[in-house]
Design a protein around this motif. Structure first.
Motif, PDB file in Angstrom:
ATOM      1  N   ALA A  60       0.892  -1.173   0.000  1.00 43.66           N
ATOM      2  CA  ALA A  60       0.000   0.000   0.000  1.00 43.66           C
ATOM      3  C   ALA A  60       0.922   1.213   0.000  1.00 43.66           C
ATOM      4  O   ALA A  60       1.480   1.580   1.028  1.00 43.66           O
ATOM      5  N   LEU A  61       1.101   1.816  -1.181  1.00 46.26           N
ATOM      6  CA  LEU A  61       2.162   2.811  -1.379  1.00 46.26           C
ATOM      7  C   LEU A  61       1.588   4.172  -1.744  1.00 46.26           C
ATOM      8  O   LEU A  61       0.550   4.272  -2.392  1.00 46.26           O
ATOM      9  N   PHE A  62       2.330   5.219  -1.368  1.00 44.87           N
ATOM     10  CA  PHE A  62       2.087   6.541  -1.926  1.00 44.87           C
ATOM     11  C   PHE A  62       3.019   6.695  -3.114  1.00 44.87           C
ATOM     12  O   PHE A  62       4.199   6.993  -2.955  1.00 44.87           O
ATOM     13  N   ASP A  63       2.542   6.424  -4.290  1.00 45.07           N
ATOM     14  CA  ASP A  63       3.351   6.548  -5.502  1.00 45.07           C
ATOM     15  C   ASP A  63       2.381   6.663  -6.668  1.00 45.07           C
ATOM     16  O   ASP A  63       1.761   5.690  -7.074  1.00 45.07           O
ATOM     17  N   ASP A  64       2.221   7.884  -7.168  1.00 47.52           N
ATOM     18  CA  ASP A  64       1.276   8.090  -8.261  1.00 47.52           C
ATOM     19  C   ASP A  64       1.956   8.016  -9.617  1.00 47.52           C
ATOM     20  O   ASP A  64       1.295   8.085 -10.650  1.00 47.52           O
ATOM     21  N   GLU A  65       3.274   7.893  -9.604  1.00 50.49           N
ATOM     22  CA  GLU A  65       4.040   8.007 -10.840  1.00 50.49           C
ATOM     23  C   GLU A  65       4.296   6.647 -11.495  1.00 50.49           C
ATOM     24  O   GLU A  65       4.073   6.461 -12.677  1.00 50.49           O
ATOM     25  N   THR A  66       4.788   5.714 -10.690  1.00 49.26           N
ATOM     26  CA  THR A  66       5.296   4.464 -11.249  1.00 49.26           C
ATOM     27  C   THR A  66       4.149   3.603 -11.771  1.00 49.26           C
ATOM     28  O   THR A  66       3.164   3.397 -11.067  1.00 49.26           O
ATOM     29  N   PRO A  67       4.268   3.086 -13.010  1.00 49.06           N
ATOM     30  CA  PRO A  67       3.225   2.174 -13.495  1.00 49.06           C
ATOM     31  C   PRO A  67       3.073   0.959 -12.581  1.00 49.06           C
ATOM     32  O   PRO A  67       4.052   0.476 -12.004  1.00 49.06           O
TER      33      PRO A  67
END
Lengths: 281, 219, 193
Positions: free
Chosen positions: A210-217
Motif C-alpha cells: 500500500a504505497l504513496f506513488d502516483d508516478e510508477t506504473p
C-alpha cells in the motif's frame, strides 16, 4: 511438531481479485482446501472433508483458518488511508518453512549480498543499533528506528539514500514493513509479506503493498517487489535445516539479528511452532 | 528496439542479457505476466497470437522467439557472437540453439510449476530437465578436453546465451545443479563476462570485486 | 563447490593462493549453504550475510558489524583435505595414510551415478578393487574411481591414460556415459524387482 496453537490463526489463501466461481485448490497446514466465490459474492472456503471454513476478504487477499479464530484479522490502519495504491504482487511458492520466510523478511543485513545495488551494496554493510520490543498490549513484535543505506530503496527512488524502516509481526506467518516514503516525507509506505503455510516446509508467499506513488506504473511496482522476493527465494530454499530452529544453540545471532531473536522468542512463548524445530537434530 | 519483458522470465532475460553483452540499449515495456496474465490480453495477443513473451519490436520487425532475438541482436551489434566462421561452428551453434528449447520445455516448465504454480507433471519435467543437463555437462566436458571454454567455441556465442538462463535457474524448479562441475565452471565464466547482467535467482559474483574497505558509523 | 563426505555435505573451495579446503556446508549464522558462497583472496564468504571464514574455519568478518572482531567461537567445522594428482581427497578425522597415487593416469571428469557400486560392477562386468573399477568398452580401457554416496548413488571419477590424446579422452568420457546408462538401468530394474 504440534500445530495446535497456530490452527486458529488467519492465513492468506488467494488473491481476492482472482477469486472466481471455478475455485482454486490449495492447502493449509497439510489439509487440502478449496477457495471459490460463492453465489452471494463472498469467499467460500471448504476443508478436506467438505466442511465450511471461516473466510474473509481483506488487504487484497482471501483469508481463512482451519480452526476457530478467536480474534479478527490484525488491523493495518494505513491500508484504508486515501491516496494509497494497493499492489497485488501475486503468489510465489517456496520450499521452506513459513517461519523462515518471515524471518528473512525481518532481516536487513543480507541486503548488500542478496539484493545487491537495489536494497544494499558494499561497503555500506553496517547495521546500526535499532529498537526491538514485544508489545504486550497488541501482542506483536516491533522493530523501530531501523536505518540502512540503500542504492535504490524503491521503484520511485533515485540514487542512494539512508532509508528508515519499522517492522511489525502481528501473526506468526505475516509481517508488515513500514518504510520511508520518498514522495511523501512524514508518511510510511506499507509493504507486507503474507505467508500461507502449505506444509511445515512449504509455503505460498503473497507479498502485498500500500504505497504513496502516483508516478510508477503498476506493473513496474509488481516487478520490483517480485524481483526482491525471488532474490530471497534461492536463499530460503538452501537453509539447513529447512525448519526454523528455536533451539538457541543451533544458530548464532548478532546485534543485527535482534528482530529475529525477538520473533523466535515470541513464537516459542506462544507455541507457534508449525514450521519450527524445537531441539537440534 | 522495444522488448516486451517480464522480469522473472528466463526467455526475456536472454534478450536483456544479449543486449547488455553486445551494448544494445533496449526500450523495456514491462508485461504483467504474473499475476495479471497480460500476455494473454488483447494488446499482446494482437502482437503475438502465440500469447508468449518476450516480444522484440524493431520498426516493422516483430520477433517472438528468443533465439531469433539473440541472432538479431548479435548480427546488428557484434557479429562475432553468431559463430559463423566455419560450417562446423555454425552448425554447432544451431545445434545448441535448438537444444535450448528442450531446456525451456523441461527446466522452464518445472520452474513455472514450482515457483508460480503453473500446471504440469513435475516428476516428468524434472526428469527431462536432468537428462538435458547431463547432455550439456557431457558436451562441456568434451569442449574442455578440446581446450574450449564455451559451448560451440573458445569464445562465447549466441548458443551460450540461449542455454545459460534456464540452466542457471534449474534449482528454482527443484532440479539441483550440484552434480555438474563442468556446467558450474561454464556458468561462472559466463557470469564473469564484461557487461554481464543478472536476473532474480542469479546472484552477483561478489568475488569479482575486491574486499571493500568497510564504512563504519554511517547514517 | 558442493560435495559429499561421510560426515555430511561439504563446501569444497580453493583459496586464491591455491590451497583447497573443505567446510561443513552450513553457515553457523543462519544455516545457509556455504557452497553458494564466494571466495575473495584466502577467505570463503557466505552469500547470505557475507560472513567470511579463513581456511581453518574461524570467522574473520561480519559485515553487519565492521568494527567487531568475531569471537573465536564462531567457526565452521572443517575436514582434512589432500590435493594430489588432480584429485581432491577428504578425510573425516586425521587420515591414517596419505591418499593413493594413480601413476600414469590423469583425472578427466567426475559424474554422479544414480546407482550403487554393485550395479556399476554388474554393468562393467568386473569387480571394483580398492575403489577402482576397470571397464573395457569397444576395446578401450577406462579406469573409474568410485566414491559411494549412500547405497543408491555413486560419485564416479573418470581417469584416463596420462598420454592419451583429446580424441581418446572424449571416447573415455563417452564410455563412462554408457556405463552409467547401463548401471542405472540395472539399479532401476533392481528396484522394480
Amino acid at each position: 511438531m504440534t500445530r495446535d496453537t497456530m490452527i486458529d490463526g488467519w492465513y492468506p489463501v488467494s488473491l481476492a481479485s482472482q477469486l472466481d466461481a471455478h475455485g482454486r485448490s490449495t492447502a493449509l497446514m497439510g489439509e487440502p482446501i478449496e477457495v471459490r466465490r460463492g453465489e452471494d459474492g463472498n469467499a467460500k472456503v471448504t476443508g478436506g472433508n467438505g466442511r465450511a471454513l471461516p473466510a474473509c476478504i481483506r488487504y487484497g487477499h482471501v483469508w481463512s483458518s482451519l480452526g476457530d479464530p478467536q480474534k479478527p484479522l490484525f488491523a493495518i490502519p494505513e491500508a484504508d488511508q486515501p491516496g494509497r495504491r494497493l499492489v497485488d504482487v501475486g503468489v510465489v511458492r517456496v520450499r521452506c518453512s513459513p517461519l523462515r520466510a518471515v524471518e528473512n523478511f525481518l532481516d536487513i543485513a543480507h541486503f548488500p549480498f542478496v539484493h545487491t545495488d537495489i536494497l544494499g551494496a558494499e561497503p555500506h554493510t553496517e547495521v546500526q543499533n535499532y529498537k526491538v520490543e514485544i508489545r504486550e498490549d497488541e501482542d506483536e513484535v516491533w522493530a523501530t528506528q531501523v536505518r540502512f543505506y540503500q542504492p535504490q530503496a524503491a521503484k520511485s527512488a533515485e540514487g542512494g539514500i539512508t532509508t528508515e524502516y519499522m517492522y511489525r509481526v502481528p501473526a506468526p506467518t505475516c509481517s508488515i514493513l513500514y518504510k520511508t516514503c520518498p514522495p511523501r516525507p512524514g508518511e510510511w509506505d506499507v509493504i507486507t509479506l503474507f505467508v500461507q503455510p502449505l506444509a511445515e516446509d512449504l509455503c505460498d508467499v503473497w507479498p502485498w503493498m500500500a504505497l504513496f506513488d502516483d508516478e510508477t506504473p503498476m506493473t513496474d511496482l509488481i516487478h520490483f517487489q517480485q524481483t526482491i522476493f525471488v532474490q530471497d527465494r534461492s536463499i530460503l530454499e538452501n537453509q539447513i535445516p529447512r525448519l526454523l530452529p528455536l533451539d538457541p544453540g543451533m544458530e548464532i545471532p548478532t546485534r543485527a539479528d535482534l528482530t529475529s531473536v525477538a520473533y523466535r522468542r515470541w513464537l516459542k512463548r506462544h507455541g507457534y511452532t508449525y514450521g519450527a524445530q524445537l531441539v537440534a537434530q | 528496439m522495444k522488448l516486451y519483458d517480464y522480469v522473472l522470465s528466463p526467455s526475456c532475460y536472454k534478450a536483456r542479457l544479449m543486449a547488455a553483452l553486445v551494448g544494445v540499449k533496449l526500450d523495456i515495456r514491462p508485461v504483467d505476466f504474473h499475476p495479471g496474465a497480460e500476455h494473454r490480453g488483447p494488446e499482446l495477443m494482437a502482437l503475438n497470437p502465440a500469447g508468449s513473451i518476450p516480444i522484440l519490436e524493431d520498426g516493422d520487425l516483430v520477433l517472438t522467439e528468443s533465439s531469433a532475438m539473440l541472432v538479431y541482436l548479435a548480427a546488428k551489434a557484434a557479429p562475432q557472437w553468431l559463430g559463423n566462421d566455419t560450417a562446423g561452428l555454425a552448425a554447432r551453434v544451431q545445434q545448441w540453439l535448438s537444444f535450448s528449447h528442450r531446456l525451456t520445455a523441461s527446466l522452464g516448465a518445472a520452474r513455472l510449476h514450482e515457483m508460480l504454480l503453473r500446471p504440469g507433471n513435475i516428476d516428468a519435467l524434472q526428469g527431462q530437465g536432468t537428462a538435458a543437463l547431463r547432455e550439456l555437462e557431457a558436451g562441456l566436458v568434451e569442449q574442455h578436453i578440446r581446450g574450449q571454454r564455451f559451448l560451440a567455441s573458445d569464445r562465447p556465442t549466441v548458443a551460450d546465451i540461449a542455454c545459460f538462463p534456464y540452466v542457471a535457474l534449474a534449482p528454482d524448479g527443484g532440479v539441483s545443479l550440484d552434480p555438474y562441475p563442468a556446467i558450474r565452471l561454464w556458468s561462472r565464466t559466463i557470469r564473469g563476462l564484461d557487461g554481464f547482467i543478472e536476473m532474480p535467482g542469479i546472484h552477483r559474483l561478489h568475488e569479482l570485486k575486491p574486499e571493500p574497505v568497510p564504512v563504519v558509523g554511517e547514517a | 563447490m558442493p560435495a559429499q563426505s561421510p560426515a555430511g555435505p561439504v563446501a569444497l573451495w580453493r583459496t586464491r593462493s591455491g590451497r583447497a579446503a573443505a567446510f561443513a556446508d552450513r553457515c553457523p549464522h543462519r544455516g545457509m549453504r556455504l557452497s553458494h558462497g564466494f571466495v575473495r583472496g584466502e577467505t570463503l564468504s557466505c552469500i547470505y550475510h557475507g560472513w567470511s571464514y579463513a581456511q581453518a574455519g574461524n570467522c574473520l568478518r561480519i559485515p553487519a558489524h565492521p568494527a567487531l572482531t568475531p569471537p573465536d567461537t564462531i567457526r565452521v567445522a572443517t575436514q582434512h583435505v589432500e590435493d594430489g594428482g588432480g584429485i581432491i581427497w577428504i578425510s573425516v578425522g586425521e587420515p591414517a595414510a596419505p591418499p593413493p597415487r594413480f601413476e600414469g593416469l590423469a583425472p578427466l571428469r567426475s559424474m554422479v551415478v544414480e546407482a550403487g557400486i554393485v550395479a556399476l560392477e554388474a554393468a562393467a562386468g568386473t569387480r571394483a578393487a580398492g575403489g577402482l573399477l576397470d571397464y573395457t568398452h569397444d576395446d578401450r580401457a577406462v579406469r573409474l574411481l568410485l566414491a559411494p554416496e549412500g547405497q543408491a548413488r555413486t560419485l564416479m571419477h573418470v581417469l584416463a591414460d596420462e598420454d592419451s590424446n583429446p580424441g581418446e579422452r572424449i571416447a573415455a568420457s563417452r564410455a563412462a556415459e554408457s556405463l552409467r546408462r547401463v548401471a542405472e538401468d540395472i539399479a532401476r530394474g533392481g528396484i522394480a524387482r
